[in-house]
Design an enzyme around this catalytic site. Structure first.
Site, PDB file in Angstrom:
ATOM      1  N   THR A  76       0.868  -1.176   0.128  1.00 16.19           N
ATOM      2  CA  THR A  76       0.285   0.259   0.093  1.00 16.19           C
ATOM      3  C   THR A  76       1.002   1.329   0.053  1.00 16.19           C
ATOM      4  OG1 THR A  76      -1.858  -0.911   1.777  1.00 16.19           O
ATOM      5  CG2 THR A  76      -1.993   1.356   1.206  1.00 16.19           C
TER       6      THR A  76
ATOM      7  N   HIS B 179       5.262 -10.097   2.707  1.00 10.56           N
ATOM      8  CA  HIS B 179       4.598 -11.206   3.048  1.00 10.56           C
ATOM      9  C   HIS B 179       3.298 -11.778   2.009  1.00 10.56           C
ATOM     10  CE1 HIS B 179      -0.359  -9.925   3.709  1.00 10.56           C
ATOM     11  NE2 HIS B 179       0.019  -8.702   3.219  1.00 10.56           N
TER      12      HIS B 179
ATOM     13  N   CYS C 100     -20.971 -10.828   2.204  1.00  6.28           N
ATOM     14  CA  CYS C 100     -21.277 -11.237   3.861  1.00  6.28           C
ATOM     15  C   CYS C 100     -19.755 -11.777   4.492  1.00  6.28           C
ATOM     16  CB  CYS C 100     -22.202 -12.432   4.177  1.00  6.28           C
ATOM     17  SG  CYS C 100     -23.789 -12.239   3.747  1.00  6.28           S
TER      18      CYS C 100
ATOM     19  N   SER D 283       5.607  -6.594  -2.057  1.00  7.09           N
ATOM     20  CA  SER D 283       5.010  -6.914  -0.478  1.00  7.09           C
ATOM     21  C   SER D 283       5.527  -8.095  -0.381  1.00  7.09           C
ATOM     22  CB  SER D 283       3.158  -6.514   0.200  1.00  7.09           C
ATOM     23  OG  SER D 283       3.132  -6.916   0.698  1.00  7.09           O
TER      24      SER D 283
ATOM     25  N   THR E 171      13.752   5.170   9.693  1.00 13.75           N
ATOM     26  CA  THR E 171      14.811   4.038   9.770  1.00 13.75           C
ATOM     27  C   THR E 171      14.516   2.685   9.695  1.00 13.75           C
ATOM     28  OG1 THR E 171      16.256   5.141  12.378  1.00 13.75           O
ATOM     29  CG2 THR E 171      15.861   2.222  12.462  1.00 13.75           C
TER      30      THR E 171
ATOM     31  N   GLN F 125       0.574  -9.374  -6.746  1.00 14.37           N
ATOM     32  CA  GLN F 125       0.837 -11.104  -6.972  1.00 14.37           C
ATOM     33  C   GLN F 125       1.618 -11.347  -7.338  1.00 14.37           C
ATOM     34  OE1 GLN F 125      -1.641 -12.557  -4.170  1.00 14.37           O
ATOM     35  NE2 GLN F 125      -2.450 -10.855  -3.543  1.00 14.37           N
TER      36      GLN F 125
END
Lengths: 282, 395
Positions: free
Chosen positions: B72, B201, B325, B199, B237, B179
């Site tokens: 991000t 992770h 949902c 990214s 840092t 991705q």
């Protein structure tokens, strides 16, 4: 990941009363594939006793939608139609040990299906169809009347809560201003009715006030005084001053001032909050 | 209970080698790379090595890598930098299927900062129309921001080709590569791509570390301003354990990419064929040809995704859904809706995303359970009863 209660999980993994009911004489359908959840409720109602003798459901939806449907069927079985209609969406949520707040609309769906089924049984149009109103949320097809009804019943005060309970405003968000306006109106109504309730005694005329004071004295106050050998007479009402005379033992009782305070409190509570009691000599 | 983890597009397990590499930097080697003493300086050399490894994975030079806090931050840095270095251009070109990191930033820029965003649509396979892309880019375009691969469907976009189109108009090209990096071969050297976000992770490094590729010669405005770290391009840092771990993860990805992606692809294909042959009224979302080797997105008709996930979760199987949902909002996946996936299917979509750590035995177990789960939910559903009563489960 939602934090579902053990009861919700139980009713999702082991749903009660799943399926259709061949000899149902009441069927209620709410929701749609597009909305992401839907419930079809089948009831068998005994026409003589008006009792719901059997209830089944078919649900398309998330865990809490299935659990709410299952809970509803368990709650209404054995109840009369009138008793079943008293069930609120909060009752369904409570039965399940609570629902995540974002999932309250699942309990509302249960209540809507029940109302639709009973309307079907009575040969009336489904309550939702009667809620013609103005379409507020185009994404989920929710009208202003529906929002008002659910917001009043569940005391909703924010857009987020309205979305959690009705889904309205949960899509593109373009209707948020309209929902805010409805909530403002409900808040204004609430303030008005509260003000009205508070103002109610003020509209009494003097004659009405005197009659009411006499009634309270006769019914609520004198019987207990008489038991102790005392009594009391209403002499006059002068503005907010209620003039009384103590009779019998009260007239010489050292605690008559305490008695007077008690009478004043009683009259303030039952007649008008501004009344004061004044002892006069007759 | 054993966990079968098929949600690697959400996050991945930290590789054991990565964990080992990180450990000293959480313990004895805690020096600050900016310090003048040996204790900090030796840490600085490890940061340099990590930068070289990551650069190697992307086919770029180490000087073109800026470490950040994640995908991000890298996306925001790239897009906002382009807008401030090309102040006369007020248009952004992006797609309707971006990750929220880009999607919501662009919405924000349109709503509050006066930029015009050209939203590119996708077809029912999730693919872009290159003529539409070409027409959207003009001399008014400051930046074209298009993801390399979609997180929900795995569909791969021809970003190298689009970068050429952007360059023709003097516009900058950013790609959200979160991705794609580590899953498909990427070589940025001979492309016109100016920025790439990644990214840690998502490729078996830790959370909280990412990087931005900044093509040499691209004018740049930092996003986080302060100290001189990262050659004045990203203050603060350095996240040394994160950086060292990302370097190791990049090294592993580079070493094994070819072999691993073909093994993961064959497992994914096995899962796909297994489910599709056993469950009727299911459809694959996303192009079969241009797709990440690890991703499978299937829409199951007449059932809802959260219900499927709950049943999978009960068995220790982790996946995700584009259902409304599960998102906490009430809207189903913007990606699937942009693809025009029918409503009968969009709420019942499930994404399986694999990694090098999945086994054939796990995949076979999932296949064996899917038809049971979908069958039990369909038996409960008010929809499609007439169609599926006889056809749903093929035993």
């Amino acid at each position: 990941m939602w934090e579902y209660s053990e009861r919700v999980k139980d009713h999702f993994f082991n749903p009660r009363n799943v399926g259709s009911l061949e000899d149902a004489n009441a069927v209620g359908e709410v929701g749609s594939l597009a909305c992401g959840d839907a419930l079809k409720l089948y009831l068998k109602i005994d026409p003589d006793t008006q009792k719901i003798v059997d209830a089944r459901f078919q649900t398309f939806g998330c865990g809490s939608a299935v659990a709410s449907s299952s809970a509803l069927t368990e709650m209404i079985k054995g109840k009369t139609v009138e008793e079943a209609l008293l069930i609120t969406n909060q009752d369904i949520a409570d039965y399940l040990g609570g629902l995540p707040k974002e999932k309250m609309h699942c309990s509302v769906m249960g209540k809507d299906a029940l109302e639709a089924a009973i309307a079907c049984y009575r040969g009336e149009p489904a309550p939702k169809e009667l809620l013609d109103g103005e379409l507020v949320c185009e994404c989920f097809g929710v009208t202003d009347k529906e929002i008002r009804e659910v917001a009043r019943e569940n005391k909703l005060t924010t857009i987020e809560e309205v979305t959690n309970y009705t889904k309205a405003g949960g899509g593109c968000g373009l209707c948020h201003d309209k929902i805010e306006k409805i909530l403002d109106e409900i808040r204004a109504e609430l303030r008005q009715s509260q003000a009205k309730a508070a103002a109610a005694p003020k509209v009494m005329t003097n004659i009405q006030k005197i009659a009411r004071i006499q009634e309270v004295i006769d019914k609520e106050i004198r019987p207990s005084l008489q038991k102790d050998g005392g009594d009391l007479e209403l002499i006059d009402l002068d503005g907010a001053k209620v003039k009384i005379v103590f009779r019998g033992l009260c007239s010489s009782c050292p605690s008559s001032s305490l008695t007077k305070a008690g009478i004043e409190a009683k009259l303030q509570e039952l007649v008008h909050p501004e009344l004061v009691v004044e002892e006069v000599t007759a | 209970m054993r966990v079968i983890y098929l949600d690697n597009n959400a996050t991945t397990a930290v590789a054991p080698e990565v964990f080992e590499a990180i450990k000293p930097f959480l313990q004895e080697r805690y020096g600050n790379p900016s310090s003048m003493h040996f204790f900090g300086g030796s840490v600085s050399r490890e940061v340099t090595k990590a930068r070289e490894n990551l650069a190697d994975l992307l086919g770029v030079t180490p000087g073109e890598i800026i470490f950040t806090s994640g995908g991000t931050e890298s996306d925001s840095t790239a897009i906002l930098s382009a807008l401030s270095t090309l102040p006369d251009r007020k248009e952004i070109v992006t797609t309707r299927v971006e990750h929220p990191a880009v999607l919501n930033l662009c919405k924000h820029l349109a709503r509050f900062k006066g930029y015009t965003v050209k939203w590119l649509s996708v077809d029912k396979e999730g693919m872009l129309d290159l003529d539409e892309v070409r027409n959207a880019i003009s001399d008014r375009t400051a930046i074209v921001s298009i993801m390399w691969a979609n997180n929900e469907t795995g569909v791969i976009f021809p970003v190298e080709q689009i970068a050429e189109m952007a360059a023709e108009h003097g516009a900058l090209m950013h790609t959200d590569g979160v991705q794609a990096v580590g899953k498909i071969p990427i070589n940025l050297k001979n492309t016109a791509i100016n920025f790439l976000a990644l990214s840690g992770h998502k490729l078996h490094a830790a959370k909280g570390i990412g990087a931005l590729y900044l093509r040499k010669g691209t004018r740049f405005q930092p996003f986080i301003i302060g100290g001189h770290q990262e050659h004045d391009r990203r203050a603060g840092t350095e996240n040394v354990p994160g950086i060292v771990g990302l370097g190791k993860a990049a090294e592993l990805a580079k070493q094994n990419l070819e072999e691993e992606s073909s093994r993961v692809r064959s497992l994914r294909d096995r899962l796909q064929e297994g489910i599709m042959s056993q469950v009727q009224f299911a459809r694959i979302n996303g192009s079969l040809n241009d797709r990440l080797p690890n991703t499978l997105n299937i829409g199951f008709e007449f059932v809802e995704g959260e219900s499927i996930l709950l049943k999978l979760d009960e068995l220790g199987i982790c996946a995700s859904s584009g259902s409304a949902c599960t998102s906490g909002s009430l809207e189903p996946s913007h990606v699937l809706r942009a693809m025009g996936v029918p409503f009968t299917c969009v709420h019942g979509s499930i994404r399986f995303s694999l990694s090098r750590y999945n086994t054939q035995e796990e995949i076979d177990f999932v296949i064996s359970q899917m038809s049971v789960i979908i069958g039990s939910l369909r038996a409960m559903s008010p929809f499609g009863q007439d169609k599926i009563s006889s056809a749903c489960i093929v035993q």
